[in-house]
Design an enzyme around this catalytic site. Structure first.
Site, PDB file in Angstrom:
ATOM      1  N   LYS A 136       0.550  -1.129  -0.433  1.00  0.00           N
ATOM      2  CA  LYS A 136      -0.420   0.228  -0.135  1.00  0.00           C
ATOM      3  C   LYS A 136       0.992   1.345   0.226  1.00  0.00           C
ATOM      4  O   LYS A 136       2.121   1.533   0.749  1.00  0.00           O
ATOM      5  CB  LYS A 136      -0.851  -0.414   0.938  1.00  0.00           C
ATOM      6  CG  LYS A 136      -1.969   1.182   1.556  1.00  0.00           C
ATOM      7  CD  LYS A 136      -2.559   0.992   2.798  1.00  0.00           C
ATOM      8  CE  LYS A 136      -3.638   1.991   2.878  1.00  0.00           C
ATOM      9  NZ  LYS A 136      -4.640   1.612   3.732  1.00  0.00           N
ATOM     10  N   SER A 217      -9.521   2.307   3.049  1.00  0.00           N
ATOM     11  CA  SER A 217      -8.214   2.884   1.428  1.00  0.00           C
ATOM     12  C   SER A 217      -7.116   1.886   1.118  1.00  0.00           C
ATOM     13  O   SER A 217      -6.243   2.231   0.286  1.00  0.00           O
ATOM     14  CB  SER A 217      -7.845   4.003   2.794  1.00  0.00           C
ATOM     15  OG  SER A 217      -6.767   3.158   4.027  1.00  0.00           O
ATOM     16  N   SER A 241     -10.069  -0.223   6.655  1.00  0.00           N
ATOM     17  CA  SER A 241      -9.331   0.079   5.437  1.00  0.00           C
ATOM     18  C   SER A 241      -8.824  -1.579   5.152  1.00  0.00           C
ATOM     19  O   SER A 241      -8.374  -1.330   3.810  1.00  0.00           O
ATOM     20  CB  SER A 241      -8.162   0.924   5.953  1.00  0.00           C
ATOM     21  OG  SER A 241      -9.051   2.367   5.785  1.00  0.00           O
TER      22      SER A 241
END
Length: 530
Positions: A136, A217, A241
């Site tokens: 990420k 996210s 997330s």
């Protein structure tokens, strides 16, 4: 307290049904030698290993992390071959998904070559020797641009890895690139549904339907892992997330107990009130890989002062027959669609086939109270905490959602009110623990619906990061409890639907044991059409 509670009793007829179920399961999933220990009743331990392993896909792109590592270790396939295959897969699908936003393919191939040379000399770097991964984009990665989705970091190249990234690379994992995230990871609900979108790289798309969101996210992570472009990714979970994108993209993911994993090197770093809600966590196609990966990243790094050096329990030793199971298919906060409710109820029925106690129970009033406290804390300082984050990053141009918040004056509450909210939060955590003391594990939705439309417009509810669909995940960030996600169904349109498996603090083994069982029953991850 307003509670919906329904006990599903175990009867003699249930036992007969369970025996029939076990006999059916024995074909291809349970060895015959295990049957006597199961059908003799609940006086025997029912361990998750007795259900066997999920069948590995033939394609190298969809193998488990565990299988890939074994294949490389035994020289069935070289690290170079595996890395090349995953690079080719990213090239084939990413132009549609916009999931991988920064690549380091040349470095990855060089590392794979050196991994093969080391193995030829009899040396292995660790349990992930040669396994390709993505990370990420909110984590710092040495030598690779790390933006956190914000303009101020768009050219930032760290000179060191975040702790969790360093730990998987030290075990031989090979980084292919960075995956998309909303700005600061916290601004996920830019549109009418939770999404992964930022001003630098744009929006990521769901591999099961390119008109649908990946959630956020860690949306880029969920999409590329589901599509076979990475063996695993590492996300972060502040309000869902890791779990939201895992459910929306049909993969497995876990938010560990706070604070098992260090946050060092994340754009929203350790320290401060809100970061206590946050934990990194792995995302992969198979539940067993979550058990492999999480302990590799866990433990103190002597930088993140909150991390607790807790041992990692073996989920294969959990007696699922003895678990006290709670479930709710709807929390009364978020309007939840029928397919999602049906999927959770189906998972509860599967647990009824093997567990002595399955109870429908929802602490609705506690969830509402906790959500209200969380919202008031987030906006209570007039967004000063968010303004400080933009200043640290050097960002002066923002995406739509962040710009909306920072353009508001933000009404600050008094210090007395703020400290009172903190006291209320701790009191609620205690009440939630008391409620959970009757159970070992909880099944509930991950989100209130499968993936929503990308172009659904700005949602007023997203202004305060108060998306009702996240009311299924946020309470367990505030409480700090571990939660795993596994795909258990799909919508009429073929969109994945996950089930969230929440356990008591430090009992990730219970969450993973139940998730593994549900994976066997449902089939878990399924190859997307992309």
């Amino acid at each position: 307290m307003n509670k919906v509670k329904k006990r599903i009793a175990t009867t003699t007829a249930d036992t007969v049904s369970r025996r029939s179920f076990i006999e059916k399961l024995s074909v291809g999933t349970i060895g015959a030698a295990c049957l006597p220990n199961i059908v003799s009743g609940f006086d025997k331990r029912l361990l998750i290993r007795e259900f066997g392993a999920k069948v590995e896909p033939e394609s190298i792109h969809y193998k488990s992390v565990t299988a890939l590592a074994q294949m490389i270790r035994t020289k069935e396939v070289s690290a170079v071959e595996v890395v090349k295959a995953y690079i080719d897969r990213i090239d084939a699908v990413n132009y549609q998904l916009n999931a991988v936003v920064m690549e380091c393919f040349d470095r990855a191939l060089d590392e794979a070559k050196r991994a093969d040379q080391a193995l030829a000399r009899g040396n292995s770097t660790g349990v992930l020797h040669g396994v390709p991964l993505t990370i990420k984009d909110s984590f710092m990665t040495e030598g690779v641009v790390s933006t956190g989705g914000t303009i101020g970091k768009m050219n930032f190249v760290p000179d060191a890895d975040a702790t969790v990234v360093a730990r998987v690379r030290q075990q031989g994992g090979i980084l292919l690139g960075k995956t998309n995230t909303p700005e600061f990871t916290l601004i996920g609900a830019v549109l009418g549904v939770n999404s992964t979108n930022n001003i630098i790289y744009g929006i990521s798309k769901n591999p099961y339907d390119l008109d649908k969101t990946t959630s956020g996210s860690s949306g880029g992570a969920g999409a590329i892992v589901a599509a076979g472009g990475a063996a695993f990714d590492i996300g972060t979970d502040w309000g869902g997330s890791v779990r939201g994108p895992s459910g929306t993209n049909g993969i497995a993911g876990i938010k560990p107990t706070s604070a098992r994993l260090p946050r060092t090197g994340h754009i929203v770093d350790y320290g401060g009130l809100f970061d206590a809600w946050q934990q990194p966590g792995p995302m992969a196609r198979f539940v067993k890989d979550l058990d492999l990966l999480t302990p590799l990243m866990a433990g103190p790094d002597f930088k993140d002062a909150a991390v607790v050096p807790m041992p990692w329990p073996d989920y294969k030793q959990v007696d699922i027959a003895g678990l006290r199971v709670a479930f709710f298919a709807e929390n009364g906060v978020a309007r939840t669609d029928p397919a999602t409710r049906d999927t959770v109820q189906k998972a509860a029925k599967w647990m009824q086939e093997v567990s002595v106690s399955v109870t429908e129970d929802c602490p609705r009033d506690l969830l509402v109270e906790l959500g209200t406290i969380r919202r008031d804390l987030i906006i209570g300082d007039g967004w000063q905490w968010l303004k400080r984050a933009t200043e640290r990053a050097g960002s002066k141009t923002y995406g739509a959602s962040l710009r909306q918040r920072l353009s508001e004056q933000g009404e600050e509450i008094s210090t007395a009110r703020y400290t009172r909210l903190l006291e209320m939060q701790d009191a609620n955590r205690s009440k939630m623990l008391q409620w959970f003391s009757d159970y070992d594990v909880l099944l509930c939705p991950v989100t209130n619906s499968p993936a929503g439309d990308i172009n659904s417009g700005f949602s007023e509810s997203s202004r305060y990061m108060d998306n009702p669909g996240e009311s299924y995940t946020k309470p367990f960030n505030t409480c700090g409890w571990p939660g795993a996600v596994v795909r258990c169904g799909q919508s009429a349109e073929g969109l994945p639907i996950g089930v969230q498996v929440v356990a008591q603090p430090w009992r990730e083994d219970v969450a993973l044991a139940v998730a593994s069982y549900l994976e066997q029953k449902s089939g878990g991850w399924k190859m997307p059409p992309i």
